[in-house]
Each structure stands twice: as structure tokens, then as C-alpha cells.
Motif scaffolding. Structure first.
Motif, PDB file in Angstrom:
ATOM      1  N   THR A 242       0.828  -1.214   0.000  1.00 46.49           N
ATOM      2  CA  THR A 242       0.000   0.000   0.000  1.00 46.49           C
ATOM      3  C   THR A 242       0.856   1.255   0.000  1.00 46.49           C
ATOM      4  N   ALA A 243       1.921   1.254   0.812  1.00 50.27           N
ATOM      5  CA  ALA A 243       2.813   2.417   0.864  1.00 50.27           C
ATOM      6  C   ALA A 243       3.455   2.677  -0.500  1.00 50.27           C
ATOM      7  N   ILE A 244       3.825   1.613  -1.210  1.00 50.84           N
ATOM      8  CA  ILE A 244       4.428   1.789  -2.533  1.00 50.84           C
ATOM      9  C   ILE A 244       3.401   2.326  -3.523  1.00 50.84           C
ATOM     10  N   VAL A 245       2.162   1.819  -3.446  1.00 49.90           N
ATOM     11  CA  VAL A 245       1.101   2.323  -4.326  1.00 49.90           C
ATOM     12  C   VAL A 245       0.892   3.818  -4.107  1.00 49.90           C
ATOM     13  N   LEU A 246       0.870   4.248  -2.844  1.00 53.26           N
ATOM     14  CA  LEU A 246       0.678   5.670  -2.550  1.00 53.26           C
ATOM     15  C   LEU A 246       1.871   6.501  -3.007  1.00 53.26           C
ATOM     16  N   SER A 247       3.073   5.993  -2.810  1.00 49.57           N
ATOM     17  CA  SER A 247       4.266   6.762  -3.197  1.00 49.57           C
ATOM     18  C   SER A 247       4.411   6.833  -4.719  1.00 49.57           C
ATOM     19  N   ARG A 248       3.913   5.823  -5.413  1.00 50.80           N
ATOM     20  CA  ARG A 248       4.012   5.821  -6.877  1.00 50.80           C
ATOM     21  C   ARG A 248       2.980   6.727  -7.518  1.00 50.80           C
ATOM     22  N   GLY A 249       1.813   6.861  -6.889  1.00 47.39           N
ATOM     23  CA  GLY A 249       0.761   7.698  -7.446  1.00 47.39           C
ATOM     24  C   GLY A 249       0.204   7.134  -8.740  1.00 47.39           C
ATOM     25  N   PHE A 250      -0.290   8.017  -9.601  1.00 50.26           N
ATOM     26  CA  PHE A 250      -0.891   7.608 -10.872  1.00 50.26           C
ATOM     27  C   PHE A 250      -0.181   8.298 -12.028  1.00 50.26           C
ATOM     28  N   ALA A 251      -0.194   7.621 -13.172  1.00 47.34           N
ATOM     29  CA  ALA A 251       0.299   8.204 -14.416  1.00 47.34           C
ATOM     30  C   ALA A 251      -0.749   7.981 -15.488  1.00 47.34           C
ATOM     31  N   ALA A 252      -1.082   9.028 -16.230  1.00 45.56           N
ATOM     32  CA  ALA A 252      -2.111   8.932 -17.260  1.00 45.56           C
ATOM     33  C   ALA A 252      -1.552   8.261 -18.510  1.00 45.56           C
TER      34      ALA A 252
END
Length: 654
Positions: free
Chosen positions: A197-207
Motif C-alpha cells: 500500500t505504501a508503494i502504491v501511494l508513493s508511486r501515485g498515478f500516471a495517465a
């Protein structure tokens, strides 16, 4: 998708299995009595037992099924988490202390504490076997799903492998080894889910904006539109699609003439592309390229009209999942906070993936996997999954089906035999209550994490469109091979821990509830352990067979069946025994048997079972909705009350 064998995952998997089996054999030398084998002598510390509760309860359905359902349908998967967690309120305030006070080895011990009745023991023992076998099915299905990418083995081989390992765990040391396996598995699952979860949050989103045909790289899926035609007159748009991709249209034969999909064929390679038609906000036609999987009548598997594989002249399904548009046209978000994560999803546009089955000429069958650009706000609302669509429609039967499922999840937790027998592993009622509180904290925290993991998988570009159960492990693989290896191995031990508890509950029921009921003299301590080990082997083999037969069904869906049977058969008898003094032996027996039989019959006659198990039209099912709890749980309570009043009056007259 085609999975490559991961050497690192294989090593981590081997280490986890070796440690698990080594612990079991070491503890097995100390387990010779019935109390040690079935209840760990009641000496497990309450904190350890609380984490073991989480390890036992957080099964393949929780990790694989819920994350997968969120990844494909959004918030609807989280509704299962809410139901699962809410059930622990019943366990804490109603069941925990009485179970520890009344019982010794099995669920039947608590029901029979006041009556000393052979009938009560037999009914509760049969119910334990029925519920546990239903719950074993999704665990074994999940095991086969995990072993495919982890070891490169077919599904059936993974199920057999899990069966052999679990039988060894249970046969060697019983509840002692099962408890410590569940403790380690629960702790590791929560810790590494938090890391993911921490990695998902730190990575964020890319369009990833739509790819036009002229700019597509090999393996990229294309989008064409807006085109000149409209939804009312699509002929012009379909011809324009053919011209733009420079591929002739494939004639719409058999089932293709009845659906809104077009096919084009590359004249150079023979590769078939499938296009899903949708209407934009302005009414213009858009076509999104999907993926085509065909199973021919003679058993061949084709992808895009070519043999499945990675060699020349072959094709393979591509991983999916992306954000097509971020708020304010941003290309990427950077790291996000826990609340900001949901706000960003809500304001974005996400490509969710759906599937549709199409009949082919000659008896074959194709499945089209296609994207649907969807507003993030719709992803975060309930009712996207077909099972929960009734939440937003006017169909009252669909609403009843949803209420029935939630009722079963709420009541089923405190009725699962493998959860109830955990209360016998601590020394007293206070320890039972404390361990339940620790379990609730661990389970609640984990379920919050599944929402981040599922949505992270939805937008990771790593999902397998054919298998929702692989969403979480493939999300980990998109981050790094080492994380994939650890997460997959932990998910595998998740299956081991839960299956061990289920098999042990069945073994206890056979030994103490069924075999003892037909003997005048009780079994000796050594004989009880021997019978329990033999029952473990038999139940383990049955679990393997069921896991192979039910391949392909979402594991959370299968768990709903087990919860419905448990809530219908066990909960009414247990609650009324604790809180209604006029409960009689005959009332308990009738309630358990009627609840079990009615819920099983309802499930077997439901529309979902007709369509997904029997292969029959869902409309032919006689039940009005699929989930039985709304009918069978009140029925079980009513039967207990009526029979208790009748038999209590007769006893008073005598």
C-alpha cells in the motif's frame, strides 16, 4: 496470460514451505494428547491467538478475491470486507466468552454443554463438515491460481501441492502447528500488505491517453474515434474504422451478429483485432480495441485468432489496467496521501475491463475482454458489479439478494467452526475476549489496505483480464520481482494457514462428534489423535478434488456460500442457547439440520449455480434470488422456537 517461472519466487516459496513444515515436525514431537492435538492444551497467549485469528480468517478470499474484485469493479469488492469485519462484532459481544466457557474441542461441545445429547453432537458435527468443506473450495481454488505464476505448474498441480503440505501440517502437530503457522502468516500478510500500500501511494498515478492506430507499438491496444457514424447508424463508423486501421472487417457470423463488437483481420499476419463500440458524450461512435480468447470445439486455444504462445505466428493476451485521464489534464500525480488517493481516483477517468462470451460457428466459444473508460466517481460507488447492480435499480429482488448476502457475512463469521475452535486454545474467557479484540484490529487494518491494493492494481497496467484473483500478486510484480516473490509466497501461506484450520475443525468434528456418538465407550487419548489424523487425510483429499472441480470461480463468491450455510445452520442454535432459557435439545437439532439443508438446497437451486456450475440458463433456476441468508436464517430461528416450545411443553407434562 502466459506466466513465466520466477526463480526468485520459487526460492522464497521453498523457504516458506520448509520453515512451515520444519515448525510442524518440531512441534509435533510435543503433541501426543487429544487436548494438545485439538486445542493446543489451551496455552496459546492471547496476543498470539489474536494474530492467529487474523491469519485464520484472512484467507485466499480476503487477499486474492477481494483485491481482485476491487481491481475489476471498484468499491463493490470492499462491500465484502465490510460484511466480513462487521461479523466480528457478533463474535466479540456474543460468542467469545461463552464458547470458551462451554466448549472443549469442537463447536458441538458448546451446543451440547447443557444437553449431553447424541443428536446435538451428530447434527453439529455434520454441520461443521458441510460448512468447512464449502469454505475449503475457495481456498483450494486460490492455491491453484497462485501456483500457476509462482511455479509454472497447472492449476490442478497447485491444488494437489497445497493439499499435501496442509495434510502434513495438520497430521504432524494439529492445533499447535496450525496456530503458529497462522500467526506467522497473519503477521506477514498484514506487514507486506502495508508495504504494498505504501508503494502504491508513493508511486501515485500516471495517465495513459488512448493510442491512435498510427502510433501504436506492438502489444499496445488502440482506440479509434470519434467517428462519423452514430449509435443509431453505426454502418458508416464501422467502415471508417476499417479504413483507419487498414484492416478488412471480418463478417459477423453466429453470435457476433447480435452484439456491439466488430472484428478486423490483419491481412499480413492473420491476426484478428476485436473492437468494442461505445458512444461518447456527444453521441459520436468510438471503438476501443479489446482482446479475443477463443476455445474451439476441438479443444484448441486461440488468442486474436492465432495459436496461444509467444513464438512466431502466435499471440498472447496482454496485461491491462490504466488511468486514461487525470484531474486537470495532468500526466502524473507523484506521491499521494491516503485521502488524496481516493480524491484523485474520483476526479480521474479509469479504464475498467469487462468481458462477454460469444458463440462461434461449429460449437466453439470466444470471450471478448474489452476496456470501458469510466469516471472514477463511478468506480468508487456501489453497484458496478453485476451481483450488486440491484443497489441502484428498482428491482426489489436484486436488493433482497444484496441484503441477504450482507446478512450472511454478518452472521457467518461467528458461526464458522474453524474460527470458533480457536477460543479453546486460550486459558480462559478473558483471554478469549482479548484475543478477539486483537483479531478485529488486525483484520480491520488489513481490509482498509485491500481498497488501496485493489485500486492500485486497477491502474497498474499489470492485471490479467482473464483472472481477477491474480490482481494483487501481479501488482507486486509490476513493482519488482522480489516483492512479487514475497507477496506470492505469503499469499500461498495464507492458503496453508486457513486450510489447516478448516481441516482441523473437520477432524475434531469427526473424532469428537461423529465417531464418539456411535460408541458406548469413549475413545482413548491416543485413539482420538489417531482418528483425527486419519480424518485430516480424508478431508484433505476431498478438498483437493473440490478445488480442481471449481477452478475459475472468484473465491470471494464461493466464500459467500460458506458464510450463508454457517449463518443458517450454526448461528441461530448458538444464539438461542445462550439467550433463551427455553431452548430444548430437539429445537437445537431441528434448527441446525433445517438451516443447513435449506441453505444448501437454496444455493444448489440458485441462478448463479445454474449458470456457473451446471451450465444451464439462469432463468430456469427456481429460487427468486441467489443468496439464501435472508430466508434460511430466519427459518432456522423459527424452527428452533417452534420445536422448543412443542417439546418443552411435552417435557413439562411428563
Amino acid at each position: 496470460m502466459i506466466y513465466d517461472l520466477s526463480p526468485l519466487a520459487l526460492v522464497v516459496f521453498a523457504v516458506f514451505v520448509a520453515v512451515t513444515l520444519g515448525l510442524s515436525f518440531w512441534l509435533g514431537r510435543r503433541t501426543t494428547s487429544s487436548a494438545g492435538y485439538f486445542a493446543a492444551h489451551g496455552q496459546i497467549p492471547w496476543a498470539v491467538n489474536g494474530v492467529a485469528f487474523a491469519g485464520d480468517y484472512l484467507s485466499a478470499a480476503s487477499f486474492l478475491g477481494i483485491c481482485g474484485m476491487i481491481a475489476f469493479y471498484g468499491y463493490d469488492g470492499f462491500l465484502y470486507s465490510i460484511g466480513y469485519l462487521a461479523g466480528w462484532v457478533v463474535a466479540l459481544f456474543v460468542v467469545a466468552e461463552p464458547m470458551r466457557r462451554l466448549g472443549k474441542y469442537t463447536f458441538a461441545d458448546a451446543l451440547n454443554a447443557r444437553f449431553n445429547s447424541r443428536g446435538v453432537k451428530l447434527a453439529a458435527g455434520v454441520s461443521t463438515l458441510a460448512v468447512s468443506l464449502f469454505y475449503l473450495i475457495p481456498q483450494m481454488v486460490g492455491a491453484g491460481v497462485l501456483v500457476q505464476p509462482l511455479l509454472g505448474l497447472p492449476h490442478w498441480a497447485g491444488v494437489v501441492l497445497v493439499g499435501v503440505i496442509v495434510i502434513l501440517i495438520v497430521v504432524t502437530a494439529g492445533m499447535v502447528s496450525t496456530t503458529w503457522v497462522q500467526f506467522l502468516k497473519g503477521a506477514l500478510l498484514i506487514v507486506f500488505s502495508a508495504v504494498l500500500t505504501a508503494i502504491v501511494l508513493s508511486r501515485g498515478f500516471a495517465a495513459e491517453p488512448p493510442v491512435a492506430p498510427g502510433r501504436a507499438q506492438p502489444g499496445e491496444l488502440r482506440t479509434v474515434g470519434p467517428l462519423a457514424g452514430s449509435a443509431a447508424a453505426p454502418a458508416a463508423a464501422s467502415q471508417q474504422l476499417s479504413d483507419l486501421v487498414d484492416e478488412p472487417l471480418v463478417p459477423a457470423d453466429a453470435g457476433w451478429a447480435e452484439i456491439d463488437f466488430l472484428r478486423t483481420r490483419d491481412p499480413a499476419t492473420g491476426r484478428i483485432s476485436v473492437w468494442a463500440r461505445r458512444s461518447g458524450p456527444d453521441g459520436a461512435v468510438h471503438y476501443d480495441e479489446g482482446q479475443l480468447l477463443t476455445r474451439t470445439a476441438d479443444g484448441r486455444v486461440l488468442v486474436a485468432g492465432l495459436p496461444r504462445g509467444r513464438g512466431e505466428g502466435e499471440a498472447a493476451l496482454q496485461p491491462v489496467g490504466s488511468v486514461s485521464r487525470l484531474p486537470d489534464g495532468a500526466e502524473e500525480t507523484g506521491p499521494l496521501g491516503p485521502i488524496e488517493f481516493f480524491r484523485t481516483v474520483s476526479d480521474s477517468e479509469v479504464r475498467v475491463w469487462r468481458s462477454q462470451v460469444v458463440a462461434e460457428p461449429g460449437g466453439g466459444q470466444s470471450t471478448v475482454y474489452y476496456p470501458r473508460p469510466t469516471a472514477g466517481s463511478e468506480v468508487l460507488r456501489p453497484g458496478e458489479h453485476p451481483r450488486f447492480a440491484g443497489i441502484r435499480t428498482g428491482d426489489w429482488l436484486d436488493k433482497l439478494d444484496f441484503v441477504s448476502l450482507m446478512l450472511a457475512l454478518f452472521g457467518g463469521t461467528a458461526s464458522l467452526p474453524h474460527i470458533l475452535i480457536r477460543y479453546y486454545t486460550v486459558k480462559d474467557e478473558a483471554a478469549a475476549r482479548k484475543s478477539t479484540i486483537v483479531g478485529i484490529a488486525c483484520i480491520g487494518f488489513f481490509y482498509l489496505l485491500t481498497l488501496y491494493i485493489g485500486l492500485g492494481a486497477m491502474t497498474s497496467g499489470a492485471m490479467d483480464p482473464t483472472d481477477s484473483n491474480m490482481a494483487a500478486p501481479l501488482l507486486a510484480r509490476s513493482i519488482g520481482e522480489s516483492l512479487f516473490a514475497v507477496v506470492s509466497a505469503i499469499a500461498f501461506t495464507t492458503v496453508l494457514g486457513t486450510v489447516s484450520g478448516l481441516i482441523l475443525a473437520c477432524a475434531g468434528a469427526v473424532t469428537h462428534d461423529l465417531v464418539d456418538s456411535f460408541r458406548r465407550e469413549p475413545l482413548s487419548e491416543e485413539a482420538q489423535v489417531l482418528v483425527g489424523k486419519g480424518a485430516s487425510v480424508v478431508v484433505g483429499v476431498a478438498a483437493v478434488v473440490l478445488g480442481v472441480l471449481f477452478k475459475g470461480l472468484n473465491v470471494s463468491y464461493l466464500v459467500g456460500w460458506a458464510f450463508s450455510v454457517a449463518a443458517s445452520a450454526n448461528l441461530p442454535a448458538l444464539v438461542m442457547l445462550l439467550f433463551w432459557p427455553r431452548t430444548t435439545r430437539s429445537g437445537v437439532v431441528a434448527s441446525v439440520l433445517v438451516g443447513m439443508a435449506s441453505s444448501l438446497a437454496w444455493i444448489l437451486l440458485s441462478a448463479d449455480t445454474y449458470a456457473k456450475v451446471y451450465g444451464l440458463p439462469a432463468a430456469d433456476a427456481p429460487t427468486p434470488f441467489s443468496q439464501p441468508g435472508l430466508v434460511t436464517i430466519p427459518l432456522s430461528f423459527a424452527v428452533l422456537v417452534v420445536v422448543s416450545l412443542l417439546t418443552g411443553k411435552k417435557r413439562a407434562e411428563e
